[in-house]
Design an enzyme around this catalytic site. Structure first.
Site, PDB file in Angstrom:
ATOM      1  N   ASP A  13      38.520  46.783  72.629  1.00 35.25           N
ATOM      2  CA  ASP A  13      38.343  45.900  73.787  1.00 35.25           C
ATOM      3  C   ASP A  13      37.382  44.752  73.513  1.00 35.25           C
ATOM      4  O   ASP A  13      36.666  44.301  74.408  1.00 35.25           O
ATOM      5  CB  ASP A  13      37.875  46.703  75.019  1.00 35.25           C
ATOM      6  CG  ASP A  13      38.804  47.864  75.292  1.00 35.25           C
ATOM      7  OD1 ASP A  13      40.020  47.631  75.287  1.00 35.25           O
ATOM      8  OD2 ASP A  13      38.321  48.992  75.482  1.00 35.25           O
ATOM      9  N   LYS A  16      40.432  41.117  70.973  1.00 35.61           N
ATOM     10  CA  LYS A  16      41.307  40.816  69.820  1.00 35.61           C
ATOM     11  C   LYS A  16      42.596  40.136  70.256  1.00 35.61           C
ATOM     12  O   LYS A  16      43.100  39.246  69.584  1.00 35.61           O
ATOM     13  CB  LYS A  16      41.667  42.106  69.057  1.00 35.61           C
ATOM     14  CG  LYS A  16      40.484  42.781  68.410  1.00 35.61           C
ATOM     15  CD  LYS A  16      40.895  44.082  67.762  1.00 35.61           C
ATOM     16  CE  LYS A  16      41.332  45.146  68.732  1.00 35.61           C
ATOM     17  NZ  LYS A  16      40.287  45.638  69.626  1.00 35.61           N
ATOM     18  N   GLY A  40      45.353  47.984  74.586  1.00 28.56           N
ATOM     19  CA  GLY A  40      45.602  47.154  75.765  1.00 28.56           C
ATOM     20  C   GLY A  40      45.022  45.788  75.501  1.00 28.56           C
ATOM     21  O   GLY A  40      43.814  45.630  75.408  1.00 28.56           O
TER      22      GLY A  40
HETATM   23  P1  IMP Z   1      43.746  57.826  71.882  1.00 26.96           P
HETATM   24  O1  IMP Z   1      43.836  56.662  70.940  1.00 26.96           O
HETATM   25  O2  IMP Z   1      44.544  57.643  73.130  1.00 26.96           O
HETATM   26  O3  IMP Z   1      44.020  59.127  71.200  1.00 26.96           O
HETATM   27  O4  IMP Z   1      42.225  57.930  72.393  1.00 26.96           O
HETATM   28  C1  IMP Z   1      41.158  58.258  71.520  1.00 26.96           C
HETATM   29  C2  IMP Z   1      39.910  57.447  71.838  1.00 26.96           C
HETATM   30  O5  IMP Z   1      40.151  56.079  71.534  1.00 26.96           O
HETATM   31  C3  IMP Z   1      39.514  57.470  73.329  1.00 26.96           C
HETATM   32  O6  IMP Z   1      38.103  57.381  73.397  1.00 26.96           O
HETATM   33  C4  IMP Z   1      40.125  56.195  73.866  1.00 26.96           C
HETATM   34  O7  IMP Z   1      39.462  55.726  75.019  1.00 26.96           O
HETATM   35  C5  IMP Z   1      39.927  55.274  72.689  1.00 26.96           C
HETATM   36  N1  IMP Z   1      40.885  54.175  72.637  1.00 26.96           N
HETATM   37  C6  IMP Z   1      42.172  54.212  72.250  1.00 26.96           C
HETATM   38  N2  IMP Z   1      42.736  53.004  72.312  1.00 26.96           N
HETATM   39  C7  IMP Z   1      41.781  52.159  72.727  1.00 26.96           C
HETATM   40  C8  IMP Z   1      41.743  50.756  72.962  1.00 26.96           C
HETATM   41  O8  IMP Z   1      42.712  50.012  72.756  1.00 26.96           O
HETATM   42  N3  IMP Z   1      40.558  50.252  73.392  1.00 26.96           N
HETATM   43  C9  IMP Z   1      39.463  51.022  73.566  1.00 26.96           C
HETATM   44  N4  IMP Z   1      39.453  52.332  73.365  1.00 26.96           N
HETATM   45  C10 IMP Z   1      40.596  52.897  72.934  1.00 26.96           C
HETATM   46 MG    MG Z   2      41.893  46.739  74.988  1.00 25.82          MG
END
Ligand code: IMP
Ligand code: MG
Length: 427
Positions: A13, A16, A40
Site C-alpha cells: 500500500d 505502487k 489492491g
Molecule cells: P495474504 O496475501 O492474503 O495471504 O495475506 C497475508 C498478509 O499480507 C496479510 O497481513 C495481508 O494483510 C497482507 N497483504 C496481502 N496483500 C496485501 C496488499 O496488497 N497490501 C497490503 N497488505 C497485503
Molecule cells: Mg494496496
C-alpha cells in the site's frame, strides 16, 4: 536493457499502482509477477477511482501490453469481474497477456484460507482471504492447476477431482459440512475459460524478446518487501516474494535483465494484518493520518495500522532489492502536524542492529531511535516543484534520503498523476 522494477519497500500500500500507472505512459509492457488479487492498487483515471487487484496498472493505456506472468496466481472469477469493470467504463482497447504457466486460484482456496485463519484464532495472520496462501501451497505441493491446464478437458477434470477430494477430506476432518461440488465448479470453468483464452501466451518468451529488442518493460510489484515469504516478517507475510530478485524467476527472464529498481516509499508507514510494527502509533495521531490518507484496505476495507516513517526499513529494502532510487508517496497527508518522527535506528542493549529482529524475545528488547522534525501546516497538494514545498517538508524529504541512504527520484502529493513531482529522470 530497458527494464524498471517497481517495488514496495514497506508492508504494501505504498502507492505502487499510482506510480506504475504514471510511469507506464512511457512503457511498452507492464508486468505483474507475483501475488494475486490480494493486491489492491487504487488508480485515478479521468477523475474516477479504479481499484485494480489483478490487472497490471498499465491497463488504461492502449499501447501498453499488460502481462500476468507465471509467478502470479489468478482467480478467474476475480479477473473477469475486473475486465467487466473496465468495459463498463469504456476501456475496451486494452492489451492483456496471461502466462500459460500461472497457477489458478479456485474458490476452494479461498475457503481454506478462511478456514485456516479461523483455526489459528488469535494467532491468525490477517490474510485477505483471497486464497493466495493455499494456491501457492498447491503449486509447491505439485497439485496446482496452471492456466494452460484449463484447456485440456481430460487433464483438468482429473486434476480438479483429485484436488477436490483432498480439500473435501480436509473440510470433513474439521467437521465442516459444506463440501465442494466438482460438477458445478467444472461447468463454471468451462464457461469462464473461453473469456480468458485469447490472452493466454508464453509470456516468458514474449518479455525476453521484448527486452532484447530494447522495449521498455516495467515490472509492477504487489505487496512490499516486509511481506516477502523469505525476507519479510515471517509468519506474518504473504505467500510470494515481492522483491526485485524474484522477478527473473517469476517472469522467466535472465537475472541480469533488471537494471533499475525503484522503491516506492510511503511518507509514513502502514500495515494491514497482524505482525511486528515497531514504529506503530497508537494515539489519536494515527487516526488523523488514517482518515487523511484514506488508509483502509483496497481489498478488504480494513483500517490500516499507522506508524512513523522508518528509515531502517528503507535501508533493509535497499539491501534486499538493490534499490537504485525511491519515489516518496503521500507526502501531502503529513501536512498539519506539530512534529513528525523518523525512525533512524533499532537498538538492542544500546547497540545498533541491522534489519528487524526475528525472535519475539529480541523484539521486546528492541528500542527505536527517532529523529524528531518540525511539521508544516500548509496544504501541499497543488505544488509542482520541490522549491515550492514548505521548508520543513523539504527537511523531511532530505531526512528520508539521508537516513534511507537512497536518492529520491520523485515524490507525490496526491493520488492523481499530475500530483507527481519528478526530481531525477527515472527511465
Ligand atoms: P495474504 O496475501 O492474503 O495471504 O495475506 C497475508 C498478509 O499480507 C496479510 O497481513 C495481508 O494483510 C497482507 N497483504 C496481502 N496483500 C496485501 C496488499 O496488497 N497490501 C497490503 N497488505 C497485503
Ligand atoms: Mg494496496
Amino acid at each position: 536493457m530497458n527494464s524498471l522494477a517497481i517495488i514496495g519497500t514497506q508492508w504494501g500500500d505504498e502507492g505502487k499502482g499510482k506510480i506504475t500507472n504514471y510511469l507506464a505512459k512511457d512503457a511498452d509492457f507492464v508486468v505483474r509477477y507475483q501475488g494475486g488479487n490480494n493486491a489492491g492498487h487504487s488508480i485515478f483515471v479521468n477523475n474516477k477511482k479504479f481499484s485494480l487487484h489483478l490487472l497490471p496498472s498499465g491497463i488504461f493505456y492502449k499501447n501498453v501490453v499488460n502481462v500476468l506472468a507465471n509467478g502470479v496466481v489468478i482467480d478467474l472469477f476475480g479477473l473477469v469481474d475486473e475486465l467487466n469493470e473496465l468495459k463498463a467504463n469504456n476501456f475496451k482497447d486494452f492489451k492483456l497477456l496471461i502466462s500459460e504457466r500461472a497457477h489458478v486460484v479456485f474458490p476452494y482456496h479461498k475457503k481454506i484460507d478462511g478456514l485456516f485463519e479461523e483455526l489459528k484464532a488469535k494467532d491468525k495472520i490477517g490474510t485477505t482471504k483471497q486464497g493466495i496462501g493455499p494456491a501457492y501451497t498447491d503449486k509447491s505441493s505439485r497439485i496446482g492447476i496452471r492456466i494452460i491446464d484449463l484447456f485440456d478437458d481430460k487433464y483438468l477434470a482429473k486434476r480438479l477431482k483429485e484436488n477436490i477430494l483432498i480439500k473435501n477430506n480436509l473440510l470433513k476432518s474439521f467437521k465442516i459440512e459444506d463440501q465442494i461440488d466438482f460438477d458445478s465448479l467444472y461447468q463454471k470453468i468451462l464457461v469462464i475459460r473461453k473469456i480468458i483464452k485469447p490472452f493466454v501466451k508464453d509470456t516468458a518468451k514474449i518479455i525476453y524478446d521484448a527486452l532484447n529488442q530494447d522495449k521498455k518493460v516495467l515490472f509492477e510489484g504487489a505487496q512490499g518487501v516486509l511481506l516477502c515469504l523469505d525476507h519479510g516478517t515471517y509468519p506474518f507475510v504473504t505467500s510470494s516474494s515481492p522483491t526485485a530478485s524474484s522477478i527473473p524467476l517469476n517472469v522467466g527472464i535472465p537475472c541480469n535483465y533488471i537494471n533499475e529498481v525503484l522503491g516506492i516509499v510511503k511518507a509514513y508507514t502502514t500495515r494491514v494484518g497482524r505482525g511486528v510494527f515497531l514504529t506503530e502509533i497508537t494515539d489519536q495521531i494515527s487516526e488523523k493520518i488514517r482518515i487523511k490518507g484514506k488508509e483502509f484496505g483496497t481489498t478488504t476495507g480494513r483500517a490500516r495500522r499507522i506508524g512513523w516513517f522508518d528509515a531502517t526499513l528503507i535501508r533493509y529494502a535497499k539491501r534486499i532489492n538493490g534499490l537504485t532510487k525511491i519515489s516518496v508517496t503521500l507526502l501531502d497527508v503529513l501536512s498539519g502536524f506539530e512534529e513528525l518522527k523518523i525512525a533512524i535506528n533499532y537498538k538492542i542493549n544500546g547497540k545498533i542492529i541491522d534489519g528487524i529482529p526475528l525472535l519475539e524475545e529480541d523484539l521486546l528488547k528492541t528500542e527505536v531511535e527517532y529523529l524528531i522534525l518540525k511539521g508544516w501546516k500548509e496544504d501541499i497538494s497543488k505544488i509542482k516543484t520541490f522549491a515550492e514545498l514548505p521548508e520543513n517538508a523539504k527537511k523531511y524529504l532530505r531526512a528520508i534520503e539521508k537516513y534511507g541512504e537512497v536518492k529520491i527520484a520523485q515524490f507525490s502529493v496526491g493520488p492523481k498523476a499530475e500530483q507527481t513531482i519528478d526530481l531525477i529522470k527515472i527511465w
